[in-house]
Scaffold this motif. Sequence first.
Motif, mmCIF file in Angstrom:
data_model
loop_
_atom_site.group_PDB
_atom_site.id
_atom_site.type_symbol
_atom_site.label_atom_id
_atom_site.label_comp_id
_atom_site.label_asym_id
_atom_site.label_seq_id
_atom_site.Cartn_x
_atom_site.Cartn_y
_atom_site.Cartn_z
ATOM 1 N N GLU A 147 0.854 -1.178 0.000
ATOM 2 C CA GLU A 147 0.000 0.000 0.000
ATOM 3 C C GLU A 147 0.895 1.235 0.000
ATOM 4 O OE1 GLU A 147 -2.483 -0.477 3.395
ATOM 5 O OE2 GLU A 147 -0.909 -0.023 4.824
ATOM 6 N N TYR A 148 0.342 2.307 -0.517
ATOM 7 C CA TYR A 148 1.083 3.550 -0.678
ATOM 8 C C TYR A 148 0.287 4.649 0.015
ATOM 9 C CZ TYR A 148 3.237 0.546 -4.069
ATOM 10 O OH TYR A 148 3.870 -0.518 -4.662
ATOM 11 N N ILE A 149 0.974 5.418 0.854
ATOM 12 C CA ILE A 149 0.317 6.407 1.701
ATOM 13 C C ILE A 149 0.949 7.774 1.461
ATOM 14 C CG2 ILE A 149 -0.210 7.052 4.085
ATOM 15 C CD1 ILE A 149 0.319 4.064 4.811
ATOM 16 N N SER A 150 0.104 8.801 1.421
ATOM 17 C CA SER A 150 0.561 10.188 1.331
ATOM 18 C C SER A 150 -0.217 11.002 2.358
ATOM 19 C CB SER A 150 0.308 10.752 -0.067
ATOM 20 O OG SER A 150 0.588 12.139 -0.085
ATOM 21 N N SER A 151 0.518 11.647 3.273
ATOM 22 C CA SER A 151 -0.114 12.456 4.310
ATOM 23 C C SER A 151 0.538 13.837 4.345
ATOM 24 C CB SER A 151 0.052 11.780 5.676
ATOM 25 O OG SER A 151 -0.398 12.634 6.700
ATOM 26 N N PRO A 152 -0.259 14.892 4.559
ATOM 27 C CA PRO A 152 0.325 16.233 4.666
ATOM 28 C C PRO A 152 0.963 16.501 6.030
ATOM 29 C CG PRO A 152 -2.055 16.347 4.902
ATOM 30 C CD PRO A 152 -1.717 14.913 4.602
ATOM 31 N N GLU A 153 0.868 15.547 6.950
ATOM 32 C CA GLU A 153 1.488 15.688 8.259
ATOM 33 C C GLU A 153 2.170 14.383 8.636
ATOM 34 O OE1 GLU A 153 -1.971 16.894 10.400
ATOM 35 O OE2 GLU A 153 -2.571 14.842 10.810
ATOM 36 N N ALA A 154 3.020 14.433 9.646
ATOM 37 C CA ALA A 154 3.741 13.239 10.090
ATOM 38 C C ALA A 154 2.754 12.212 10.626
ATOM 39 C CB ALA A 154 4.752 13.617 11.168
ATOM 40 N N ILE A 155 2.904 10.961 10.192
ATOM 41 C CA ILE A 155 2.023 9.892 10.654
ATOM 42 C C ILE A 155 2.853 8.678 11.066
ATOM 43 C CG2 ILE A 155 0.072 10.613 9.223
ATOM 44 C CD1 ILE A 155 0.788 8.204 7.365
ATOM 45 N N ASP A 156 2.208 7.759 11.747
ATOM 46 C CA ASP A 156 2.819 6.484 12.109
ATOM 47 C C ASP A 156 1.835 5.375 11.734
ATOM 48 O OD1 ASP A 156 3.977 4.229 13.151
ATOM 49 O OD2 ASP A 156 4.363 5.096 15.125
ATOM 50 N N PRO A 157 1.942 4.830 10.513
ATOM 51 C CA PRO A 157 0.987 3.806 10.090
ATOM 52 C C PRO A 157 1.121 2.496 10.861
ATOM 53 C CG PRO A 157 2.655 4.122 8.409
ATOM 54 C CD PRO A 157 2.897 5.152 9.471
ATOM 55 N N PHE A 158 2.184 2.336 11.644
ATOM 56 C CA PHE A 158 2.338 1.131 12.455
ATOM 57 C C PHE A 158 1.319 1.093 13.596
ATOM 58 C CE2 PHE A 158 6.609 1.794 10.672
ATOM 59 C CZ PHE A 158 6.766 0.582 10.016
ATOM 60 N N VAL A 159 0.897 2.278 14.060
ATOM 61 C CA VAL A 159 -0.054 2.323 15.172
ATOM 62 C C VAL A 159 -1.417 2.886 14.782
ATOM 63 C CG1 VAL A 159 1.746 2.471 16.926
ATOM 64 C CG2 VAL A 159 0.780 4.563 15.992
ATOM 65 N N MET A 160 -1.519 3.515 13.628
ATOM 66 C CA MET A 160 -2.798 4.072 13.190
ATOM 67 C C MET A 160 -3.778 2.946 12.870
ATOM 68 S SD MET A 160 -1.586 7.158 10.694
ATOM 69 C CE MET A 160 -3.221 7.770 10.359
ATOM 70 N N LYS A 161 -4.977 3.097 13.320
ATOM 71 C CA LYS A 161 -6.003 2.080 13.050
ATOM 72 C C LYS A 161 -6.640 2.288 11.682
ATOM 73 C CE LYS A 161 -6.826 0.516 17.574
ATOM 74 N NZ LYS A 161 -5.671 -0.244 17.756
#
Length: 195
Positions: A147-161
């Motif tokens: 999967e490919y993710i683009s966010s305008p702010e810092a994120i942590d996809p390891f913990v995001m639900k």
Amino acid sequence: MGFNWILLQILITAYSVAIPDPRYQLAAHMPQELIYINASTVQDLNGDGVPEVYLSAGGGWWYYVYYYMDGRVGSVEDLLPWTYTSDLCYTADGRLVLYAFPHTVGTADNLQYRVYEWTSTGGHLTEDLWHRPAAEREENKEPDGLEYISSPEAIDPFVMKEYSDLLITQKEFNQKVADLDEIYGQIQKQILNWQ
């Protein structure tokens, strides 16, 4: 040599162009905790005529970027990668790119490009790009896809639900990475190394 003495020497060198206040202000804003500084460089990558101070600490786990702009000292925020296998790079047009890549079999396929641009108010995060397995990897099993993710702010996809609203296509991801121009140089590799 103490940590603060080394930083002061870098700042004195960087600001020896008869601008006395910025060097002292920058020195006062440097991290005061006793961290291991791997590397540093002083360069004007944003093109404003005043160089910035770039520090790599803790074996590439932390990065600090300090700048002097409009009579104040600022620092670039969110320079913490998800892994210690990372580099702080820059593009031909002066953008910063925090690039983090896998360090074990269990983290394979996880890539991060955190992109920062310089504006009249300093260095700011503009996009957090991720390339990662679509499902959790089971032992001795390949992931089901990417999967490919683009966010305008810092994120942590390891913990995001939930981050389905941030998903982009592989083509969009590849174009965004290509639009970074050539990642020009690893700041860590053109530095004064204190190891």
